[in-house]
Motif scaffolding. Sequence first.
Motif, short mmCIF file in Angstrom:
data_model
loop_
_atom_site.label_atom_id
_atom_site.label_comp_id
_atom_site.label_asym_id
_atom_site.label_seq_id
_atom_site.Cartn_x
_atom_site.Cartn_y
_atom_site.Cartn_z
N LYS A 185 10.04 4.57 3.28
CA LYS A 185 10.92 5.63 2.81
C LYS A 185 11.38 6.51 3.97
CE LYS A 185 9.08 8.02 -0.45
NZ LYS A 185 8.42 8.69 -1.58
N SER A 186 10.48 6.83 4.89
CA SER A 186 10.87 7.69 6.01
C SER A 186 11.82 6.96 6.95
CB SER A 186 9.65 8.20 6.76
OG SER A 186 9.00 7.16 7.44
N ALA B 9 0.84 -1.20 0.00
CA ALA B 9 0.00 0.00 0.00
C ALA B 9 0.87 1.25 0.00
CB ALA B 9 -0.91 -0.01 1.22
N TRP B 10 0.30 2.36 -0.45
CA TRP B 10 1.05 3.62 -0.53
C TRP B 10 1.54 4.06 0.84
CZ3 TRP B 10 3.38 5.98 -4.25
CH2 TRP B 10 3.84 7.27 -4.06
N ASP B 11 0.69 3.94 1.88
CA ASP B 11 1.09 4.33 3.24
C ASP B 11 2.30 3.53 3.70
OD1 ASP B 11 -1.01 6.11 3.28
OD2 ASP B 11 -2.37 4.74 4.34
N GLU B 12 2.30 2.24 3.40
CA GLU B 12 3.42 1.39 3.80
C GLU B 12 4.69 1.83 3.08
OE1 GLU B 12 4.62 -3.37 3.91
OE2 GLU B 12 2.78 -2.75 2.92
N TRP B 13 4.58 2.18 1.81
CA TRP B 13 5.73 2.64 1.05
C TRP B 13 6.30 3.93 1.64
CZ3 TRP B 13 9.43 1.38 -2.01
CH2 TRP B 13 10.09 2.33 -2.79
N GLU B 14 5.41 4.86 1.98
CA GLU B 14 5.85 6.13 2.58
C GLU B 14 6.54 5.89 3.92
OE1 GLU B 14 5.98 9.16 1.32
OE2 GLU B 14 5.11 8.41 -0.54
N GLN B 15 6.02 4.97 4.72
CA GLN B 15 6.63 4.64 6.01
C GLN B 15 8.03 4.07 5.82
OE1 GLN B 15 4.47 1.79 8.35
NE2 GLN B 15 6.06 1.64 9.91
#
Length: 156
Positions: A10-11, A2-8
């Motif tokens: 990356k951070s 999911a996009w949220d998981e990808w953003e997490q």
Amino acid sequence: MAWDEWEQLKSETSEGGTIGMRLNQLPVDQGGGSGDLVVNQDDLGAVGHDAYLLYEDLQAGADIAGAGANKEGVGTSSQAATALKANGFATGGALETTVEIWTSQLKTVLQACAHISNHLDFTKKLHANDDAKIGAVILDSGGAVLPPSQISKYFQ
């Protein structure tokens, strides 16, 4: 993912964390395999031979269009279809269609078996020749054949 998981992820990476990647695969063999790609010529020959035997068996026993052929070469199933149609039975046309479809499908399977058999025979011979050529060229300092797993040492 999911996009949220990808953003997490990356951070976390930008904060100095490490993110591991795991491919969906079988575990690596820890048994000390050489890593060489091996195709046994006997395996290719066995599959090709089985395809040839299947071809022979199908050709001899599955030809319903030619089975029991009369002097004109018309098989008993086709003769029955013609007789049924001549006497007004709808089954005659259905039997005729069945024989046509069966014959078409049989020819396709026979062609596939012949192709497999011929291709594997060719492949077996081709790879044997390739192996001999490569083996004659790639030798270690002592003159012995250098296995592919050892070649990578020369590229480091």
